[in-house]
Design a protein around this motif. Structure first.
Motif, short mmCIF file in Angstrom:
data_model
loop_
_atom_site.label_atom_id
_atom_site.label_comp_id
_atom_site.label_asym_id
_atom_site.label_seq_id
_atom_site.Cartn_x
_atom_site.Cartn_y
_atom_site.Cartn_z
N UNK A 555 41.93 23.53 70.25
CA UNK A 555 41.68 22.30 70.99
C UNK A 555 41.41 22.59 72.46
N UNK A 556 42.00 23.66 73.00
CA UNK A 556 41.75 24.02 74.39
C UNK A 556 40.29 24.42 74.60
N UNK A 557 39.74 25.18 73.66
CA UNK A 557 38.33 25.55 73.75
C UNK A 557 37.44 24.32 73.65
N UNK A 558 37.80 23.40 72.76
CA UNK A 558 37.04 22.16 72.65
C UNK A 558 37.07 21.39 73.97
N UNK A 559 38.24 21.36 74.61
CA UNK A 559 38.34 20.67 75.90
C UNK A 559 37.44 21.33 76.95
N UNK A 560 37.43 22.67 76.98
CA UNK A 560 36.56 23.38 77.92
C UNK A 560 35.10 23.09 77.67
N UNK A 561 34.69 23.07 76.41
CA UNK A 561 33.30 22.77 76.08
C UNK A 561 32.96 21.32 76.37
N UNK A 562 33.94 20.43 76.17
CA UNK A 562 33.71 19.02 76.47
C UNK A 562 33.44 18.80 77.95
N UNK A 563 33.97 19.68 78.79
CA UNK A 563 33.69 19.62 80.24
C UNK A 563 32.33 20.24 80.53
#
Length: 609
Positions: A555-563
């Motif tokens: 989920x942390x990687x998803x958050x980074x990509x969402x930014x």
């Protein structure tokens, strides 16, 4: 009109479907989870005319169709199967292994119709009640005609009959192999078979018939007996001769009536069934009738030898799921039996998991958030801050550039219509002119716009006019080349400053683009490290124990990509707009200097004349 009526009906049907799904009553609140199972018997073939009744269907649970093995109580004792959420279906849990994520459950279906069954044939699996009593009912899942079923469960010294007749084996030379076709199987090593004494339930009645079925696997050609049902008056056999299997019936001292021989495939599990009718002996392989022989069946009460014969023709290979019925099963039953027990066919379709909280689908997002570690929350929070800042820059910069393009166009429209002799007529010399212009974003959103304050080209024009006024006073008609170079330099400097204003805060977007994914990756790596550290500390390598931690770490990687992803698109779009406005300023600079040179030349001619 027809299209409108079609859409109207479609929407109405969709709404009714959603209402009916949401409105399905929950059977028992003590069971927090359920899964809808759909019966599709069309796989058995279009030749089914009627129905198959009281059929024990095998429900195979695995990671592909069921992801909540850890929610099951011990040995699946909490499993319940309901039709219409009010009629309980009898079932028997043969095996539940949460470690390898495998479950094998037999469920008795009252009716299985040919083709895609109606909603009344479908059923629901409830689970998740750790305090539930064991709901398995092995003897209840078979109809009265099923007289013997050997599952060959692990730990059985002798094969145990799962039906209500309890025709347990009297002796067995077979070995229980845990790696069978359906859970464990009986492995025969050529030393003997399984003996079951004569019982009234095993009697073969010509008026009702008789059925034997099993799964078989052999690795080599051999001469052996798969089944021998024999008493003093008659004998029924299924033999393996080389790679071919053949059935025979012998009454009294007469010659045996034999079916044709059919080849088995070495190293492959195949379903073998023998149906005995009053006048026919029918041999089935993989649900299809492959051979038959005419017979004159007489009543007899046989003892059974499975995997062997009195003559010592012992089998080498495996048998699984040995079943005997005291009636002649229909071709539809044999076909459905083969295909419902084989993992190669889909007779049961699995719906989504639902929770008792309003009957909604399981919230996977909630599961992920519940398993986030502290470092994961920190990373996601930082990514959230970066996203908010990035959105503020994108919105403000978008408004600024839109206003700049609009006021540039308005200014240039008036500028190109003024007289060359009044080149400075559009200039407004205000005391606070430079104050709001220091922040073009602020100027675009909150500043004055009564005379092109939001136009970068106007501000370049303003600088040029001010420089021109300093060097041309009163009736002065000439302008040296050095003065023109100074004006050009001041105009170029003004363009650079305007370009810097337009690019202000764009670096925050580049930070989000570059830093977001790396920050997310850091959170993921930290989460995975913590998950494996927990495994090392507890020794629990169950995939169900690590999957939530891994998914939460990702989920942390998803958050980074969402930014990074929306910021990347916005940055490139805004960058192109800034380049276009900057190019327009350079073009205006050249045009302004050309007009100034033209004006000076005209004034010089007039003074000379």
């Amino acid at each position: 009109m027809k299209k409108f009526l079609f859409m109207h009906r479609f929407i109405l049907l969709l709404i009714l479907t959603l209402v009916s799904v949401e409105g399905r009553a929950w059977w028992n609140d003590a069971w927090p989870s359920r899964k809808q199972l759909t019966v599709d018997a069309s796989i058995t073939g279009a030749d089914i005319q009627g129905t198959v009744q009281d059929f024990p269907v095998l429900v195979r649970l695995h990671s592909g169709n069921f992801g909540f093995f850890l929610d099951l109580a011990e040995n699946g004792k909490d499993l319940r199967f309901m039709q219409q959420d009010k009629t309980a279906l009898k079932h028997d849990v043969e095996k539940i292994d949460s470690l390898v994520e495998l479950g094998l459950v037999w469920v008795k279906l009252p009716v299985v119709r040919g083709g895609i069954s109606s909603g009344s044939d479908n059923f629901t699996m409830y689970y998740g009640n750790a305090n539930a009593a064991n709901g398995s009912d092995p003897q209840g899942i078979y109809d009265v005609n099923q007289v013997l079923t050997y599952h060959f469960k692990e730990g059985e010294a002798l094969p145990q009959d799962a039906t209500a007749y309890l025709l347990h084996a009297n002796d067995s030379k077979a070995i229980i192999d845990p790696n069978g076709y359906i859970a464990a199987a009986a492995r025969f090593e050529g030393q003997g078979g399984i003996k079951t004494g004569a019982q009234p339930a095993l009697e073969i009645d010509p008026e009702n018939g008789w059925t034997f079925s099993t799964w078989i696997r052999t690795e080599q050609e051999q001469n052996a007996t798969i089944l021998q049902a024999k008493d003093a008056t008659a004998q029924l056999e299924i033999k393996l001769q080389g790679a071919f299997v053949q059935a025979s019936y012998q009454n009294g001292s007469g010659s045996a009536n034999q079916t044709g021989a059919i080849s088995l495939t070495p190293g492959q599990w195949q379903h073998l069934a023998l149906v005995v009718e009053k006048n026919n002996l029918l041999l089935y392989l993989d649900g299809v009738q492959v051979a038959n022989a005419p017979i004159a069946l007489k009543p007899f009460s046989p003892a059974l030898l499975i995997g062997s014969s009195e003559a010592g023709a012992h089998l080498t290979g495996w048998l699984d799921e040995v079943q005997i019925a005291k009636i002649a099963r229909s071709p539809d039953w044999i076909k459905l039996q083969f295909r419902s027990q084989s993992p190669d066919f889909t007779v049961i379709n699995f719906g989504s998991d639902e929770s008792a909280e309003g009957g909604a689908s399981v919230n996977y997002g909630r599961i992920i958030l519940e398993n986030l570690t502290v470092d994961g929350w920190v990373v996601i929070a930082l990514c959230g801050v970066m996203l908010v800042i990035g959105l503020m820059v994108m919105i403000s910069k978008g408004v600024t550039l839109k206003q700049a393009r609009k006021e540039n166009a308005a200014f240039l429209h008036q500028y190109r219509n003024i007289n060359v002799s009044n080149l400075d007529s559009l200039d407004h010399d205000e005391k606070d002119e430079d104050q709001p212009a220091e922040d073009s974003d602020f100027l675009a959103m909150f500043g004055k716009h009564d005379h092109f304050q939001g136009s970068p080209i106007y501000r370049v024009y303003h600088v040029g006019v001010q420089e021109l006024r300093k060097r041309i006073n009163g009736n002065q008609t000439t302008l040296s080349s050095e003065a023109l170079n100074v004006i050009r330099a001041r105009l170029d400097a003004a363009v650079v400053r305007e370009h810097q204003k337009l690019n202000k805060n764009m670096v925050l977007l580049t930070i989000s683009i570059s830093g977001g994914p790396f920050l997310g990756l850091l959170g993921t790596v930290m989460g995975v490290m913590i998950t494996f550290a927990v495994i090392a500390a507890t020794g629990d390598v169950n995939i169900n124990s690590i999957a939530p931690g891994i998914s939460a770490a990702l989920a942390a990687t998803v958050a980074g990509l969402a930014v990074a992803i929306p910021t990347l698109f916005a940055y490139n779009y805004l960058l192109v707009q800034i380049k276009d406005i900057t190019a327009d300023m350079h073009v205006f600079t050249d045009e302004f200097l050309a007009v100034v040179s033209e004006r000076i030349a005209e004034r010089q001619k007039r003074s000379e004349s």
